[in-house]
Design an enzyme around this catalytic site. Structure first.
Site, mmCIF file in Angstrom:
data_model
loop_
_atom_site.group_PDB
_atom_site.id
_atom_site.type_symbol
_atom_site.label_atom_id
_atom_site.label_comp_id
_atom_site.label_asym_id
_atom_site.label_seq_id
_atom_site.Cartn_x
_atom_site.Cartn_y
_atom_site.Cartn_z
ATOM 1 N N HIS A 123 -10.259 -19.454 -29.109
ATOM 2 C CA HIS A 123 -10.433 -20.423 -28.021
ATOM 3 C C HIS A 123 -9.292 -20.356 -27.009
ATOM 4 O O HIS A 123 -9.414 -20.901 -25.908
ATOM 5 C CB HIS A 123 -10.579 -21.843 -28.581
ATOM 6 C CG HIS A 123 -9.315 -22.425 -29.150
ATOM 7 N ND1 HIS A 123 -9.041 -22.438 -30.496
ATOM 8 C CD2 HIS A 123 -8.255 -23.025 -28.557
ATOM 9 C CE1 HIS A 123 -7.880 -23.026 -30.710
ATOM 10 N NE2 HIS A 123 -7.376 -23.383 -29.530
ATOM 11 N N ASP A 155 -12.370 -18.196 -35.191
ATOM 12 C CA ASP A 155 -11.424 -18.634 -34.161
ATOM 13 C C ASP A 155 -10.169 -17.759 -34.130
ATOM 14 O O ASP A 155 -9.042 -18.262 -34.054
ATOM 15 C CB ASP A 155 -11.043 -20.102 -34.361
ATOM 16 C CG ASP A 155 -10.450 -20.724 -33.099
ATOM 17 O OD1 ASP A 155 -10.466 -20.054 -32.049
ATOM 18 O OD2 ASP A 155 -9.986 -21.881 -33.156
ATOM 19 N N SER A 190 -1.739 -23.593 -30.880
ATOM 20 C CA SER A 190 -2.870 -22.757 -31.274
ATOM 21 C C SER A 190 -2.498 -21.279 -31.253
ATOM 22 O O SER A 190 -1.972 -20.778 -30.260
ATOM 23 C CB SER A 190 -4.054 -23.001 -30.337
ATOM 24 O OG SER A 190 -4.528 -24.318 -30.463
#
Length: 594
Positions: free
Chosen positions: A175, A206, A284
């Site tokens: 993402h 992911d 992230s």
């Protein structure tokens, strides 16, 4: 006789009849006491520690109550440096030494004090060598506009974290680089951003894989090494570039839970590790290290709820290695396979008895089978799955995991690769059967992603037809689409299964108002069931049927028994004017023209 006893917290003073030169805290080389670098310290912390050490009493004056002081030999700076090197290791020293001469750093009465030089920060050793492999990822995104599929949204920028692995590659979150236009990475302590190329994006797990073509980027860095799957209460350290600053950040915690977890980005269930270290926006893609400095996971999401604090999740090494091996084996990302069945727990004794299960049998009952799954012609509804690859399945759908732990049996499926075979034992009408079935990826009627492709659309007489996907629902109804979208669309999202690999859910997304479509203006997000009596299988088949139609009328059968009828010739002529009015370049997307 001088009493050497002193009160706690108060420094002792030199005896009045003795010379100041005999006290240890005025030793000429006192300023040369080294400062050992501590883990998780930054430059400002090291500087503060240096000042405290230089101003504090030497070791000989810091004694317990009632213990006499003894004189300390004069030691050179080289002596202190070598002693601390022996105790702390050569790589953990940061020595701060005074000015020139033997009496550097010593202020005597009547003499001009020597200036103290600025400490050299490059002498402070790195805290964890693997931290140097953590990079900051900059991405410019240009997302498709699913509500107006012939154009894109305004571009925006984001930053996240990543880390260098073997093979001149960088790992980060999918993402973080989704719908990327440009990706750049910056090393720790560098002021240069390097252009990166996206090699693979794994939407389910992911994870994304990047590389940098500039040789300068790879100089002086060792790749991160992966560790084993952590155990409960193991210490973890999450490193990255979260919101709140521009430099690297470190947060610590422990492993608090391990189970099959719903991955928000991929809308799938894979093995996940819950930790209590803070994971914020920008973390992230950053690595999570164990106490040995090896990577045990990738930070990717956190639980935001008013009743919880500091619940974060990392992608564990089995999932990471599956992604890497999949890419290395196939040259691209093929995804995680599924069994393709919906199952029911068999915990009720009456249900087990009705299914012909004896006391020594355990398993789960198949409710439905995906029509597109390879095993759809082998397995049947009401079959009881007893084992998968020789591992017995409990009545609650779990299998043994590690000592004292159990996990959902879908974990066993996720360890396989697309196209692999698995040995399954089932109970069918009180008979035990065994099959070798082939595993494939999931084909959803309403896909969770469109793999970076632009959305498909078709326009005729102002009617805009689109294929429904999760990004489309999010664009139309916002992030709370699961509550705001029409019930029929949500029912198909949660429960409907695709009958074929190319089946799509086609809707009239909106009507661009014109004279030809008077009375149809209020039709929004309504499913198209048939065209001129023929079922609509997907958007491409609908476009082909309309473009080649030679009937007098175009008839669209919509859900709720709603009908749209247009004159064929008039509708095709009006389409050109409507496209010009709304500055639409084409009546259909490029993928429908092929």
């Amino acid at each position: 006789m001088v009493d050497n006893k002193r009160k706690r917290g108060r420094p002792s003073k030199p005896p009045p009849n003795e010379s100041a030169e005999t006290t240890d805290h005025q030793h000429p080389n006192a300023a040369a006491v080294p400062v050992a670098a501590t883990a998780n310290s930054n430059d400002s912390a090291s500087a503060s520690a240096s000042e405290k050490t230089m101003n504090a009493d030497p070791p000989s004056t810091r004694r317990g109550r009632g213990r006499p002081r003894r004189k300390t030999e004069h030691r050179s700076p080289e002596h202190w440096s070598s002693r601390f090197a022996e105790q702390n290791g050569d790589c953990s020293l940061a020595v701060v030494v005074g000015g020139g001469g033997e009496d550097r750093g010593l202020e005597l009465e009547g003499t001009e004090p020597s200036p103290m030089p600025m400490p050299k920060w490059e002498n402070v050793a790195r805290v964890v060598p693997a931290m140097d492999a953590v990079v900051k990822v900059f991405c410019v995104h240009t997302e498709p506009n699913f509500s107006l599929p012939w154009q894109r949204k305004r571009q925006y920028s984001s930053s996240s974290s990543g880390f260098i692995i073997g093979g001149r590659r960088v790992l980060t979150n999918a993402h973080s680089v989704e719908h990327h236009t440009q990706v750049k990475v910056k090393k720790r302590g560098s002021d240069t951003k390097y252009l990166a190329t996206v090699l693979a994006i794994g939407t389910e797990c992911d994870i994304a894989l990047l590389t940098v073509n500039n040789d300068e980027f790879w100089e002086g860095f060792a790749p991160v090494e992966f560790g084993d799957l952590p155990a409960l209460q193991d210490a973890v350290t999450v490193v990255g570039y979260p919101i709140g600053g521009d430099t690297i950040s470190v947060t610590s915690g422990v492993v608090s839970r391990m189970e099959m977890l719903s991955y928000a980005h991929g809308s799938t269930e894979l093995l996940g590790v819950q930790i209590d270290a803070a994971i914020n926006s920008g973390n992230s893609g950053g690595p999570a290290f164990n106490d040995k400095g090896k990577c045990v996971g990738i930070a990717f999401q956190s639980l935001k709820h008013e009743d919880v604090e500091n619940i974060g999740y990392i992608i564990p090494t089995p999932v990471i290695m599956h992604f890497i091996h999949d890419y290395e084996k196939n040259g691209l990302y093929t995804g995680f396979p599924i069994l393709g069945v919906e199952w029911q727990k068999m915990e009720n004794p009456d249900l087990r008895m009705a299914m012909g299960m004896k006391l020594d049998k355990k398993g789960v009952r198949i409710r439905r089978i995906e029509p597109t799954a390879p095993e759809s012609h082998v397995l049947r509804p009401s079959d009881v799955i007893l084992s998968f690859d020789g591992i017995n399945i409990a009545n609650d759908g779990t299998v043994p995991f590690r000592h004292g732990e159990r996990i959902g049996f879908s974990y066993l499926v996720s360890q396989k690769y697309t196209g692999d075979k698995a040995h399954v034992k089932v109970l069918r009408k009180s008979k035990t059967l065994e099959f070798d079935i082939k595993l494939a990826t999931h084909k959803r009627l309403i896909p969770a992603h469109i793999s970076g492709k632009p959305p498909s659309y078709y326009i005729i007489a102002g009617f805009v037809f689109s294929a429904v996907s999760v990004p489309y629902l999010r664009s139309e109804y916002g992030k709370d689409y699961e509550f705001d979208a029409p019930v029929k669309l949500l029912d198909k999202l949660l429960h409907s299964m695709a009958e074929s690999v190319d089946e799509q859910l086609v809707v009239v997304s909106q009507v661009l108002v014109a004279d030809i479509n008077i009375g149809y203006e209020d039709i929004v997000n309504t499913q198209v069931l048939a065209f001129n009596g023929k079922p609509v299988k997907n958007l491409k088949s609908l476009a082909n049927m309309v473009e080649t139609c030679e009937d007098e009328y175009l008839r669209f059968d919509l859900e709720y028994q709603q009908v749209v009828v247009l004159k064929t010739k008039t509708a095709k002529v009006a389409t050109s004017d409507i496209l010009t009015t709304h500055c639409i370049p084409s009546a259909m997307s490029d993928d429908l023209k092929a």
